[in-house]
Every structure is written in C-alpha cells, then in structure tokens.
Design an enzyme around this catalytic site. Structure first.
Site, PDB file in Angstrom:
ATOM      1  CB  ILE A  21     -23.765  -9.735  47.688  1.00  0.00           C
ATOM      2  CG1 ILE A  21     -22.579  -9.829  46.709  1.00  0.00           C
ATOM      3  CG2 ILE A  21     -24.909 -10.639  47.238  1.00  0.00           C
ATOM      4  CD1 ILE A  21     -21.888 -11.182  46.676  1.00  0.00           C
ATOM      5  CG  ASP A  79     -22.124  -8.347  66.558  1.00  0.00           C
ATOM      6  OD1 ASP A  79     -21.954  -9.188  65.629  1.00  0.00           O
ATOM      7  OD2 ASP A  79     -21.217  -7.979  67.320  1.00  0.00           O
ATOM      8  CB  SER A 166     -18.881 -18.519  46.939  1.00  0.00           C
ATOM      9  OG  SER A 166     -17.719 -19.236  47.297  1.00  0.00           O
ATOM     10  CE1 TYR A 178     -15.435 -17.156  50.887  1.00  0.00           C
ATOM     11  CE2 TYR A 178     -14.868 -18.888  49.336  1.00  0.00           C
ATOM     12  CZ  TYR A 178     -15.555 -17.725  49.643  1.00  0.00           C
ATOM     13  OH  TYR A 178     -16.374 -17.153  48.696  1.00  0.00           O
ATOM     14  CE  LYS A 182     -18.680 -18.121  51.176  1.00  0.00           C
ATOM     15  NZ  LYS A 182     -19.258 -17.255  52.205  1.00  0.00           N
ATOM     16  CB  THR A 213     -18.452  -5.757  46.995  1.00  0.00           C
ATOM     17  OG1 THR A 213     -17.087  -6.003  47.327  1.00  0.00           O
ATOM     18  CG2 THR A 213     -19.170  -7.074  46.719  1.00  0.00           C
TER      19      THR A 213
HETATM   20  N1  LIG Z   1     -17.926 -10.470  46.560  1.00  0.00           N
HETATM   21  C1  LIG Z   1     -17.937 -11.527  45.770  1.00  0.00           C
HETATM   22  O1  LIG Z   1     -17.364 -11.523  44.653  1.00  0.00           O
HETATM   23  C2  LIG Z   1     -18.666 -12.780  46.188  1.00  0.00           C
HETATM   24  C3  LIG Z   1     -18.842 -13.806  45.248  1.00  0.00           C
HETATM   25  C4  LIG Z   1     -19.544 -14.949  45.617  1.00  0.00           C
HETATM   26  C5  LIG Z   1     -20.043 -15.051  46.915  1.00  0.00           C
HETATM   27  N2  LIG Z   1     -19.840 -14.036  47.811  1.00  0.00           N
HETATM   28  C6  LIG Z   1     -20.410 -14.202  49.159  1.00  0.00           C
HETATM   29  O2  LIG Z   1     -21.399 -13.204  49.384  1.00  0.00           O
HETATM   30  C7  LIG Z   1     -21.513 -12.946  50.797  1.00  0.00           C
HETATM   31  C8  LIG Z   1     -21.428 -11.429  51.036  1.00  0.00           C
HETATM   32  O3  LIG Z   1     -20.132 -10.996  50.622  1.00  0.00           O
HETATM   33  P1  LIG Z   1     -19.768  -9.480  50.243  1.00  0.00           P
HETATM   34  O4  LIG Z   1     -18.608  -9.572  49.314  1.00  0.00           O
HETATM   35  O5  LIG Z   1     -20.983  -8.752  49.825  1.00  0.00           O
HETATM   36  O6  LIG Z   1     -19.240  -8.944  51.670  1.00  0.00           O
HETATM   37  P2  LIG Z   1     -19.101  -7.424  52.230  1.00  0.00           P
HETATM   38  O7  LIG Z   1     -18.015  -7.445  53.236  1.00  0.00           O
HETATM   39  O8  LIG Z   1     -19.033  -6.450  51.125  1.00  0.00           O
HETATM   40  O9  LIG Z   1     -20.504  -7.211  52.969  1.00  0.00           O
HETATM   41  C9  LIG Z   1     -20.794  -7.961  54.123  1.00  0.00           C
HETATM   42  C10 LIG Z   1     -21.950  -7.361  54.886  1.00  0.00           C
HETATM   43  O10 LIG Z   1     -22.085  -8.072  56.132  1.00  0.00           O
HETATM   44  C11 LIG Z   1     -22.092  -7.112  57.203  1.00  0.00           C
HETATM   45  N3  LIG Z   1     -21.526  -7.702  58.442  1.00  0.00           N
HETATM   46  C12 LIG Z   1     -20.272  -8.135  58.649  1.00  0.00           C
HETATM   47  N4  LIG Z   1     -20.146  -8.567  59.927  1.00  0.00           N
HETATM   48  C13 LIG Z   1     -21.339  -8.381  60.526  1.00  0.00           C
HETATM   49  C14 LIG Z   1     -21.826  -8.605  61.847  1.00  0.00           C
HETATM   50  N5  LIG Z   1     -21.053  -9.124  62.815  1.00  0.00           N
HETATM   51  N6  LIG Z   1     -23.127  -8.303  62.108  1.00  0.00           N
HETATM   52  C15 LIG Z   1     -23.908  -7.752  61.133  1.00  0.00           C
HETATM   53  N7  LIG Z   1     -23.507  -7.516  59.884  1.00  0.00           N
HETATM   54  C16 LIG Z   1     -22.231  -7.821  59.581  1.00  0.00           C
HETATM   55  C17 LIG Z   1     -21.261  -5.946  56.684  1.00  0.00           C
HETATM   56  O11 LIG Z   1     -21.550  -4.782  57.434  1.00  0.00           O
HETATM   57  C18 LIG Z   1     -21.742  -5.892  55.244  1.00  0.00           C
HETATM   58  O12 LIG Z   1     -22.978  -5.218  55.167  1.00  0.00           O
HETATM   59  C19 LIG Z   1     -20.377 -13.755  51.434  1.00  0.00           C
HETATM   60  O13 LIG Z   1     -20.885 -14.995  51.899  1.00  0.00           O
HETATM   61  C20 LIG Z   1     -19.415 -13.980  50.288  1.00  0.00           C
HETATM   62  O14 LIG Z   1     -18.567 -15.095  50.471  1.00  0.00           O
HETATM   63  C21 LIG Z   1     -19.162 -12.908  47.473  1.00  0.00           C
END
Ligand SMILES: NC(=O)c1ccc[n+]([C@@H]2O[C@H](COP(=O)([O-])OP(=O)(O)OC[C@H]3O[C@@H](n4cnc5c(N)ncnc54)[C@H](O)[C@@H]3O)[C@@H](O)[C@H]2O)c1
Length: 331
Positions: A21, A79, A166, A178, A182, A213
């Site tokens: 996202i 990080d 979420s 989780y 949130k 994703t």
């Molecule tokens: N995927 C879904 O369906 C969905 C739905 C609703 C909400 N969300 C929320 O959206 C947010 C993003 O989720 P996503 O599914 O895109 O996750 P993802 O794992 O696809 O992407 C996460 C990103 O964070 C980065 N990251 C992780 N650890 C890190 C660190 N220590 N330092 C720097 N960067 C770091 C990763 O490299 C990546 O770019 C989350 O809060 C998730 O709960 C996701």
C-alpha cells in the site's frame, strides 16, 4: 508547455514504500507531481533479501517509477524500528527541502508474514515478542514519525498526516496484537488532531479495503493460505477475497485527493474508509472498478460469502458509521 501537476512543489514522506500500500500511495503522489521520499529497510537486511529471493519490488524501483510518472522519487534506507534512523530521515528531508514537509503517510508495517503464520493461535500461544513484531514498526514508529513531522508542519501552519490502519481498529480481527495496534493508530490520529487543529495541520486515519499486495499475492502462490481460517472463512474464501481486492494504488488515489483538497482539515481526527473517499472524490481503481466502502451492506455480505443475498442488495446502502462505532461500545 506541460501543465503544472496539482501536487507539484509539495513534499511527502511515505514510510514502507518498497511494496504494498505504501508503494501504491507513493506512486500516486508522484503521479500528481509531488517530491516523495520513500523509505524501506537497509539493502543489507532481510527486506531486500526477501525482495530479491521472492521477486518482490525494491525501494529504488519505487523511487524510479515516481520520477518516471512525473514526480521526484527519493529512496531513503531507514529501519523504522530504530528511532535514530527515523530522526535522520526527517533531518535529511528538512535540510534538502528547506524545512518543508507537506504530507506524511504512516504506512510501514513489518508483520504480514508473522501474522499469516500465527493464524489460529491464541495470544498466549505466541511468544510475547509477537507484540513487537506487529507494533514496533506498525505503531510506535508512526508516533515517532508524527512527532518529527509535526515539528516541521506546525511552524508553517500547514500539513497532512495520514496513518494507514484497518477494520482491526474497530473489533477483533486476526489476533490481539494486530487489533490493539490498529485501534491505537485510529486513536493516535484522532488525539493528534486535537492538538494539531489550532495549528492548521490535519491528521486522519485511513482504512483501505482488502488489497492485493505483491506480498500476499506471492504468499498465495507459495500456498501460505492453504490451511488458513478467518471468521468462518477458509483458505479458498480468503484467496478469492484477496484476488478480488483493490489495487495497491487505490489508497494512493485517496491520499492524493485529500492532499489536493483545500478543505481537508474538515476531516481532521476522523477515521476514513477508502471506498467512501472514492465516492466523495469520484475515484475508480486503476482497473476501472469502483471500490466498495467497508460500510457497504452489499460488500459486507459478499465478504461473508452470502453472495446470492449480496446480489440483491443495492450498492448504495451503507451502515452509518455511528452504528458501527456504537455496536462496539465499551459501555
Ligand atoms: N494488505 C491489505 O489488505 C491491508 C488492508 C488494510 C490495511 N492494511 C494495512 O496497510 C499497512 C501496509 O500493509 P501492506 O499490506 O502494504 O504491507 P507490506 O508488507 O506489503 O508492505 C510493508 C512495507 O513496510 C516496509 N517495512 C517493513 N518493515 C520495515 C522496517 N523495519 N523499516 C522500514 N520499512 C519497513 C516493507 O519493506 C514494505 O515496503 C499495514 O498497516 C496494514 O495492516 C493492509
């Protein structure tokens, strides 16, 4: 002469934007002309190894695509578990942009795989460190980023902080760590808004729907959802829901629309759903589909696999937000 893009001259930080996202939001802000700092972990650490091994996109490719779409992409390895790294990120932006930061998107999240692997386990069956895996990057880091962002935005009396959350913020979803993370993000965005409003800085929480994703699509291919169960749904149901989900860019369209809205402060303190913003700003996903609101009765019935009933319900009927909130009342 090429037209000036609506977010040209604006400076944004999107945390965790190598994939998922965050990447989608960064691309959409870039497409509208913004300078976008995108962050991800060090190339020496697991993120880039994971990316290389699993053919997932990388941080530098996100920055390059932002630039090719008409913005300026700048990759910064940070990080987000580490407060010094976070401070350095904001120092870099402040020094390169003369103290200007218009948009912060709190998105980085490190626990997608750990949460999938923890499916079906109770909180006491998981190590206590599971909390850190979910909430060090997924909550604590967002608070720290917001402190640094507010220090740049408040003196300029301008800025937008979007925190990605979420439906786990409303009721139990997947596991305890989780949901608590949130819920805390929604409350953090609301409470920050109380203190920021008199300084003309907006803080909102944003709920995407189900997003296909790169990582979850990869995990489906690897069979990680074969034995998965959630709320009476089995692995096949979950796979279908994900494959039918919104693109990584729809949340980005919503963030870009908010950033372009001169009256965005009217939303401050609120938790917003991408489907509702799609209706408000007339947005459709990159494949031309309309994204349903999390409040849509039709979409909720479909998610719960009552597909025949869902087909009979008109798409415009939504559960009022106050009923959703009251149904989870603490009192
Ligand atoms: N995927 C879904 O369906 C969905 C739905 C609703 C909400 N969300 C929320 O959206 C947010 C993003 O989720 P996503 O599914 O895109 O996750 P993802 O794992 O696809 O992407 C996460 C990103 O964070 C980065 N990251 C992780 N650890 C890190 C660190 N220590 N330092 C720097 N960067 C770091 C990763 O490299 C990546 O770019 C989350 O809060 C998730 O709960 C996701």
């Amino acid at each position: 002469m090429a037209a000036v893009k609506p977010l040209s001259g604006k400076v944004a930080i999107v945390t965790g934007a190598s994939r998922g996202i965050g990447r989608g939001i960064a691309l959409q802000l870039g497409q509208e002309g913004a300078t976008v700092y995108v962050t991800g972990r060090s190339p020496k650490e697991s993120d880039s190894n994971e990316a290389a091994q699993n053919n997932l996109p990388t941080l530098q490719s996100a920055a390059n695509e932002i630039t090719s779409r008409g913005g300026k992409g700048i990759a910064v390895y940070c990080d987000h578990r580490n407060a010094d790294d976070i401070a350095r990120l904001f120092e870099q932006v402040a020094s390169e942009q003369n103290g200007q930061l218009d948009i912060l998107v709190n998105n980085a999240f490190s626990a997608v795989n750990d949460i999938t692997k923890a499916n079906g386990k109770k909180f006491w069956e998981l190590e206590p460190s599971f909390w850190d895996s979910v909430n060090d990057v997924g909550l604590r880091n967002h608070y720290i980023c917001s402190v640094h962002a507010a220090r740049l935005m408040v003196p300029k009396r301008s800025g937008l902080i979007v925190t990605i959350s979420s439906p786990g913020g409303l009721r139990y979803l997947m596991n305890v760590a989780y949901g608590v993370g949130k819920c805390a993000k929604d409350r953090m965005a609301a409470d920050m808004a109380v203190e920021l409003k008199e300084h003309a800085v907006t803080s909102i929480s944003l709920w995407p729907g189900t997003v296909k994703t790169e990582l979850v699509m990869h995990n489906i291919k690897e069979g990680m959802f074969e034995d998965y169960h959630l709320e009476g749904l089995d692995g096949d149901d979950i796979k279908n829901i994900i494959e039918d989900g919104e693109s990584i860019e729809f949340s980005g369209m919503c963030v870009a629309a908010l950033a372009k809205d001169p009256k965005v402060i009217k939303f401050t303190g609120r938790t917003l759903f991408v489907g509702d913003l799609g209706d408000k700003y007339g947005l459709v996903d990159i494949d031309g589909r309309k994204v349903p609101s999390t409040r849509s009765v039709k979409a909720l019935l479909g998610l719960l696999q009552y597909k025949k009933t869902a087909a009979l319900v008109p798409g415009f009927i939504k559960i009022p937000g106050w009923i959703m909130s009251a149904s989870q009342s603490k009192f």
